[in-house]
Design an enzyme around this catalytic site. Sequence first.
Site, PDB file in Angstrom:
ATOM      1  CG  ASP A   1       0.989  41.440  -0.342  1.00 26.17           C
ATOM      2  OD1 ASP A   1       0.632  42.609  -0.122  1.00 26.17           O
ATOM      3  OD2 ASP A   1       0.216  40.555  -0.690  1.00 26.17           O
TER       4      ASP A   1
ATOM      5  NE  ARG B   1      -0.668  40.693  -4.603  1.00 31.94           N
ATOM      6  CZ  ARG B   1      -1.590  41.304  -3.855  1.00 31.94           C
ATOM      7  NH1 ARG B   1      -1.314  41.654  -2.626  1.00 31.94           N
ATOM      8  NH2 ARG B   1      -2.768  41.564  -4.363  1.00 31.94           N
TER       9      ARG B   1
ATOM     10  CG  ASP C   1       0.013  40.923   4.441  1.00 29.99           C
ATOM     11  OD1 ASP C   1      -0.326  42.101   4.287  1.00 29.99           O
ATOM     12  OD2 ASP C   1      -0.137  40.038   3.572  1.00 29.99           O
TER      13      ASP C   1
ATOM     14  NE  ARG D   1       0.486  46.463  -2.451  1.00 30.33           N
ATOM     15  CZ  ARG D   1      -0.050  45.513  -1.726  1.00 30.33           C
ATOM     16  NH1 ARG D   1       0.701  44.821  -0.906  1.00 30.33           N
ATOM     17  NH2 ARG D   1      -1.324  45.216  -1.806  1.00 30.33           N
TER      18      ARG D   1
HETATM   19  C1  LIG Z   1      -3.155  37.142  -4.595  1.00 29.98           C
HETATM   20  C2  LIG Z   1      -2.950  36.328  -3.320  1.00 29.98           C
HETATM   21  C3  LIG Z   1      -4.261  36.108  -2.573  1.00 29.98           C
HETATM   22  N1  LIG Z   1      -2.413  35.041  -3.645  1.00 29.98           N
HETATM   23  C4  LIG Z   1      -1.211  34.573  -3.188  1.00 29.98           C
HETATM   24  N2  LIG Z   1      -0.779  33.330  -3.551  1.00 29.98           N
HETATM   25  C5  LIG Z   1       0.406  32.890  -3.087  1.00 29.98           C
HETATM   26  N3  LIG Z   1       0.833  31.643  -3.426  1.00 29.98           N
HETATM   27  N4  LIG Z   1       1.195  33.656  -2.270  1.00 29.98           N
HETATM   28  C6  LIG Z   1       0.821  34.899  -1.893  1.00 29.98           C
HETATM   29  O1  LIG Z   1       1.575  35.580  -1.157  1.00 29.98           O
HETATM   30  C7  LIG Z   1      -0.425  35.403  -2.350  1.00 29.98           C
HETATM   31  N5  LIG Z   1      -0.859  36.646  -2.012  1.00 29.98           N
HETATM   32  C8  LIG Z   1      -2.033  37.109  -2.404  1.00 29.98           C
HETATM   33  O2  LIG Z   1      -2.443  38.305  -2.040  1.00 29.98           O
END
Ligand SMILES: CC1(C)Nc2nc(N)[nH]c(=O)c2N=C1O
Length: 161
Positions: free
Chosen positions: A96, A93, A98, A83
């Site tokens: 992610d 990305r 979180d 990343r």
């Molecule tokens: C770019 C943004 C807002 N959109 C996303 N959209 C989807 N469907 N899933 C995600 O994990 C996700 N993560 C994000 O960070």
Amino acid sequence: MPHCYIALGSNQADPVAQVTRALTALAALPQTRLLDHSSLYRSAPLGPQDQPAFINAVALLETELEPESLLDALQDIELQAGRVRKAERWGPRVLDLDILLYGDTQIDTPRLQVPHYHMHARSFVLYPLAELTADLIMPDGTPLQFLLQRCPDAGLERLCG
Ligand SMILES: CC1(C)Nc2nc(N)[nH]c(=O)c2N=C1O
């Protein structure tokens, strides 16, 4: 020991493999056990549409790591996956991770907001979370089922197997 829910997301570099590898990395964290994880889900990107679909999942951990240490460990896993920290906001990305929930703790620091600030209105978080713990009650007392009722599943596709 607190039960922590982690959201996983990827839409670059073979997202299914990225999320699968991240689950393995979570299971290997020190002082931590991966108790369960949701199926993988495919969904259209929230935000800019000129990017690939996302693969999302939610993992349930039990950990002795403090919240900030857990966050450090998650950011290490993201960096190992390639990343780029300064990537475009809301852009594509590789991975992610979180912290959605850390027990019933409520945290609001510049680095860390728990419950995760956006989770209440994101189908790609709420549906996998409900797959793990349908009767979950948020730290503020709101039942997950209430949030689900208000959040359409907007084309969420569960990957089987
Ligand atoms: C770019 C943004 C807002 N959109 C996303 N959209 C989807 N469907 N899933 C995600 O994990 C996700 N993560 C994000 O960070």
